[in-house]
Design an enzyme around this catalytic site. Structure first.
Site, PDB file in Angstrom:
ATOM      1  CE  LYS A 126     -73.344  27.995  36.658  1.00  0.00           C
ATOM      2  NZ  LYS A 126     -73.023  28.626  37.964  1.00  0.00           N
TER       3      LYS A 126
HETATM    4  C1  LIG Z   1     -71.780  28.727  38.505  1.00  0.00           C
HETATM    5  C2  LIG Z   1     -71.534  29.736  39.560  1.00  0.00           C
HETATM    6  C3  LIG Z   1     -70.237  30.183  39.884  1.00  0.00           C
HETATM    7  C4  LIG Z   1     -69.004  29.611  39.244  1.00  0.00           C
HETATM    8  O1  LIG Z   1     -68.899  29.962  37.883  1.00  0.00           O
HETATM    9  P1  LIG Z   1     -67.889  29.169  36.926  1.00  0.00           P
HETATM   10  O2  LIG Z   1     -68.203  29.652  35.571  1.00  0.00           O
HETATM   11  O3  LIG Z   1     -68.230  27.704  37.106  1.00  0.00           O
HETATM   12  O4  LIG Z   1     -66.511  29.472  37.369  1.00  0.00           O
HETATM   13  C5  LIG Z   1     -70.096  31.173  40.843  1.00  0.00           C
HETATM   14  N1  LIG Z   1     -71.158  31.680  41.483  1.00  0.00           N
HETATM   15  C6  LIG Z   1     -72.421  31.271  41.209  1.00  0.00           C
HETATM   16  C7  LIG Z   1     -73.538  31.850  41.987  1.00  0.00           C
HETATM   17  C8  LIG Z   1     -72.665  30.293  40.246  1.00  0.00           C
HETATM   18  O5  LIG Z   1     -73.910  29.896  39.985  1.00  0.00           O
END
Ligand SMILES: *Cc1c(COP(=O)(O)O)cnc(C)c1O
Length: 470
Positions: free
Chosen positions: A113
């Site tokens: 993120k």
């Molecule tokens: C947010 C997240 C996901 C999922 O990503 P999306 O964009 O919601 O599909 C997967 N792995 C981690 C570690 C995350 O923080």
């Protein structure tokens, strides 16, 4: 380039008008009016670019109302070796011939993120400064999103963050990540309750439109278009590293929850990047796997939403999924409104007819799911055979990637977090503590800054009014 809603409101808005927004006024999500097409000559040129240069070339196609020199400066200060640990920003490592892991988790909070949120922080500061406005971001978190937002917005002008988290329910590491921040514009509020209490409080504050306007309350959730756009860049970067030349198709496996990450892959593919398969990997919360296998999208109730050891993928519905369905249905906003509007609440989902399902293959999507046992086995196997320690989400991606390998097509698994964040499961799998970046040793012992309060709306509002920027 302008933006339209997925639910039929064809009003075209420029990037800066949607940057600070969540949903479109008709309840839809924003998408560009079209996807710029990258021809062979341009792809050839891009292959030689560094990450920040590549990011600038891609973003400028979608952002017409920030002067290029300003956009370049924002991108250059976001994607630095100092923030991401390597000049490559998202380096690939080859586990086995043709099977790669792309590191997206070397940013400050050790999860992918950061890739988007760090850019969003700089874009927000720029746009608010340009408008002479302030924004107070309010959010609820059980882990990744909250810390990524705080690390992206700490110390930024014109914006502050109020982040609610369930007291005592995050891992000590995650709690320390957030509560050790000493910046004056970051407000950690530990709520005596569970994550749902935090989320309900955020919804209740936002539902008070007078309060929301008075204190200029905003959000940074996963449906923000700028976040998705920032994620498009690493598909190009990963493609160039995994392929010999631009004639070579490459597949990507994506640990998925709200469909934001893999939707960015869809956008890259729509722009002409030679992606063979987009492999959607889910955990036990398999809303998306069910859809790609059956054409049926079925939102889960809370009794059917499981707490798993890949918690950032624990979803009941996939909030970005509507964007893909809009493209799948030939951008028919009226149909999307019918499927995702009142109909979704009433019926709890929908099934696509066969003629729409037949189009799925043309978009490259395939899917699979992974369980706790699969996760443990994959972490163990990867450690034993490759000496490579992966986190629980990446393990879900790798497990499903192996099921979707094709001869002669490199597969890139996106690493969405580092194992340091999920110590309990690493212990269970490997009988040892996870590896941790040296800079984060001892983070649990740092002084903490934040307040604890009961799950009480009046108390939360009082705290916000006393500390909000205005
Ligand atoms: C947010 C997240 C996901 C999922 O990503 P999306 O964009 O919601 O599909 C997967 N792995 C981690 C570690 C995350 O923080």
């Amino acid at each position: 380039m302008n933006y339209i809603s997925t639910r039929g409101d064809a009003t075209e808005r420029p990037f800066s008008a949607i940057l600070l927004e969540g949903l479109a006024p008709d309840g839809g999500l924003y998408l560009p009016t079209h996807y710029p097409q990258i021809d062979a000559a341009r792809l050839g040129h891009w292959r030689g670019l560094g990450y920040a240069e590549l990011a600038f070339e891609i973003l400028r196609l979608y952002i017409a109302d920030i002067p290029p020199a300003d956009l370049k400066a924002l991108v250059d200060k976001t994607y630095t070796a100092a923030t991401y640990g390597t000049a490559e920003i998202t380096p690939l490592r080859e586990l086995e011939p043709g099977l790669f892991i792309q590191a997206l988790s070397n940013g400050p909070t050790l999860a992918f993120k950061d890739m988007a949120m760090q850019l969003l922080g700089n874009l927000f500061e720029y746009e608010l400064g340009r408008r002479g406005q302030v924004l107070n971001i309010l959010g609820a978190t059980s882990g990744d999103t909250g810390s990524a937002a705080e690390y992206a917005l700490r110390g930024k002008q014109g914006v502050s963050v109020f982040m609610l988290s369930p007291q005592g329910r995050m891992s000590p590491f995650q709690q320390a990540q957030m509560f050790s921040l000493q910046d004056a514009n970051i407000h950690n509020i530990a709520v005596e309750g569970v994550f749902d209490d935090c989320q309900d409080l955020v919804k209740a504050v936002s539902a008070d439109l007078g309060f929301k306007r008075q204190y200029q309350i905003g959000t940074v959730n996963s449906i923000n278009w700028a976040r998705l756009l920032a994620q498009v860049v690493y598909y190009f970067a990963g493609y160039f590293r995994a392929s010999r030349d631009n004639g070579q198709p490459v597949s990507f496996a994506v640990p998925s929850g709200n469909f934001g990450n893999v939707c960015a892959g869809h956008v890259a593919r729509m722009m002409g990047l030679p992606i063979a398969r987009l492999v959607v990997a889910t955990n036990e919360n398999d809303v998306l796997d069910e859809f790609f296998r059956s054409g049926r999208y079925r939102v889960r109730g809370s009794a059917e939403t499981f707490e798993t050891s890949s918690p950032s993928m624990d979803i009941s519905k996939a909030s970005n999924f509507e964007r893909f369905v809009f493209d799948l249905l030939g951008r028919d906003g009226a149909r999307v409104a019918g499927l995702f509007g009142a109909g979704l609440t009433r019926d709890g989902g929908f099934s696509l007819p066969a003629e729409d399902r037949a189009r799925l293959a043309g978009f490259g999507f395939v899917s699979g799911k992974s369980s706790h046992a699969d996760r443990l086995a994959t972490i163990r196997d990867t450690w034993a055979r490759h000496g490579d320690m992966i986190d629980t989400h990446t393990a879900d991606g790798l497990k499903v990637a192996r099921e979707q390998l094709q001869d002669g097509v490199p597969m890139v698994v996106l690493e969405t977090a580092l194992p340091a964040k999920f110590a309990a499961t690493i212990q269970q799998a490997l009988g040892r503590e996870p590896l941790r970046p040296a800079a984060l040793n001892g983070i649990e012992d740092l002084p903490k800054r934040g307040v604890v309060m009961p799950a009480d709306l009046a108390r939360v509002k009082a705290y916000i009014s006393a500390h909000a920027l205005c």
